[in-house]
Design a protein around this motif. Structure first.
Motif, short mmCIF file in Angstrom:
data_model
loop_
_atom_site.label_atom_id
_atom_site.label_comp_id
_atom_site.label_asym_id
_atom_site.label_seq_id
_atom_site.Cartn_x
_atom_site.Cartn_y
_atom_site.Cartn_z
N GLY A 29 -20.46 11.46 8.04
CA GLY A 29 -20.41 10.33 8.57
C GLY A 29 -19.45 9.24 7.84
N GLU A 30 -20.19 9.33 6.55
CA GLU A 30 -19.52 8.19 5.45
C GLU A 30 -18.16 8.17 5.24
OE1 GLU A 30 -21.58 8.18 1.81
OE2 GLU A 30 -21.12 10.28 1.53
N ASP A 31 -17.56 9.37 5.38
CA ASP A 31 -16.23 9.52 4.93
C ASP A 31 -15.23 8.83 6.04
OD1 ASP A 31 -16.76 10.79 2.24
OD2 ASP A 31 -16.30 12.69 3.23
N ILE A 32 -15.75 8.72 7.06
CA ILE A 32 -15.03 8.05 8.02
C ILE A 32 -14.70 6.50 7.88
CG2 ILE A 32 -14.81 7.47 10.78
CD1 ILE A 32 -16.58 9.92 11.25
N PHE A 33 -15.55 6.10 7.13
CA PHE A 33 -15.66 4.72 6.64
C PHE A 33 -14.44 4.62 5.43
CE2 PHE A 33 -17.52 1.01 4.29
CZ PHE A 33 -16.85 -0.01 5.21
N PHE A 34 -13.42 4.02 5.57
CA PHE A 34 -12.20 3.81 4.59
C PHE A 34 -12.62 3.28 3.46
CE2 PHE A 34 -11.48 0.63 7.51
CZ PHE A 34 -11.22 -0.38 6.73
N ALA A 35 -13.63 2.57 3.27
CA ALA A 35 -13.94 1.68 2.09
C ALA A 35 -15.10 2.34 1.46
CB ALA A 35 -14.34 0.23 2.45
N LEU A 45 -1.56 9.27 0.13
CA LEU A 45 -2.28 9.13 1.32
C LEU A 45 -3.03 7.55 1.25
CD1 LEU A 45 -3.55 12.46 2.22
CD2 LEU A 45 -1.65 11.33 3.27
N THR A 46 -3.15 6.92 2.15
CA THR A 46 -3.85 5.64 2.55
C THR A 46 -5.43 6.20 2.77
OG1 THR A 46 -3.56 5.33 4.84
CG2 THR A 46 -1.86 4.31 3.10
N PRO A 47 -6.23 5.32 2.36
CA PRO A 47 -7.60 5.18 2.61
C PRO A 47 -7.83 5.51 4.23
CG PRO A 47 -7.58 3.81 1.24
CD PRO A 47 -6.41 3.94 1.50
N LEU A 48 -7.08 4.67 5.16
CA LEU A 48 -7.23 5.05 6.48
C LEU A 48 -6.84 6.43 6.97
CD1 LEU A 48 -7.87 3.75 9.05
CD2 LEU A 48 -5.50 2.85 9.34
N GLN A 49 -5.96 6.89 6.36
CA GLN A 49 -5.09 8.38 6.70
C GLN A 49 -6.50 9.38 6.49
OE1 GLN A 49 -1.67 8.08 4.56
NE2 GLN A 49 -0.31 8.55 6.18
#
Length: 227
Positions: free
Chosen positions: A163-169, A187-191
């Motif tokens: 779950g934590e990898d969905i949080f981009f920060a 790649l951007t963190p959001l991607q």
């Protein structure tokens, strides 16, 4: 090269071996290392104070341990078992599956410390899962009990990890981004966070299946014993 500052390491080893106060040993070793490294006393103390101020939140986490200990002493686990025992239709698999989804969703928005083995699993999730299994199947054997408790801890780990990898920060996303960038993949963190969602969904399905398979296995074992 000046090797005298390494004396601080020896002080730490000796202090721990003699079982002196760990905080005092580390503080003295830090001061000695700074002085032997050519710093004056005031800058050394300033550095210690700045480090403590910058990382003071780390000390706050230790407050959790005595708080959980007091709650358990005054019957937190018993209350959790009583609570789940009064819920009609509650099963170990359903309860842990619900906690898995909760853990993933909260981790996905950055609330990764809202759960954990010490503050959530041991005092609440594990005893509730055990009570749900006992209510449905009868008294558990020691091996079955250990499997239920282990699955409760695994549920927390799976929910947090995927779950934590969905949080981009989160730090893991930044680490992945840095490694990919070093290989020319920008790649951007959001991607990266977006592409972590399918993995989290698969983790939920796979671990949820494991929960229901364990529930079925325990049910079959107890049905055979009653027959």
């Amino acid at each position: 090269m000046n090797y005298w500052p390494l004396l601080g390491i020896a002080l730490v080893v000796v202090g721990f071996a003699l079982r002196f106060n760990p905080l005092l040993v580390v503080a003295v070793a830090a001061v000695v290392t700074g002085l032997l490294g050519g710093l004056h006393l005031v800058p050394v103390i300033e550095a210690l104070g700045k480090a403590f101020n910058d990382n003071r939140y780390i000390s706050v986490t230790w407050i959790i341990l005595p708080v959980i200990g007091l709650l358990e002493r005054y019957g937190l686990q018993e209350r959790a078992r009583t609570l789940i025992g009064g819920v009609t239709g509650a099963t170990m698999a359903r309860m842990l599956a619900l906690y898995l989804v909760f853990r993933q969703l909260t981790a996905a928005i950055g609330l990764k410390d809202i759960g954990g083995p010490a503050q959530t699993v041991r005092p609440l999730v594990a005893p509730m899962a055990e009570a749900a299994a006992s209510q449905r199947h009868g008294t558990l054997t020691e091996d079955e009990r250990e499997q239920v408790l282990g699955m409760a801890a695994a549920t927390d780990n799976v929910g947090l990890f995927f779950g934590e990898d969905i949080f981009f920060a989160i730090a893991s996303i930044l680490l992945i981004q840095g490694i990919l960038a070093s290989d020319g993949v920008v790649l951007t963190p959001l991607q990266l966070s977006v592409w972590a969602i399918p993995t989290a969904i698969c983790a939920t399905i796979i671990h949820g299946a494991r929960l229901f398979l364990l529930e079925r296995r325990i049910g079959r074992q107890h049905a055979g014993d009653r027959a």
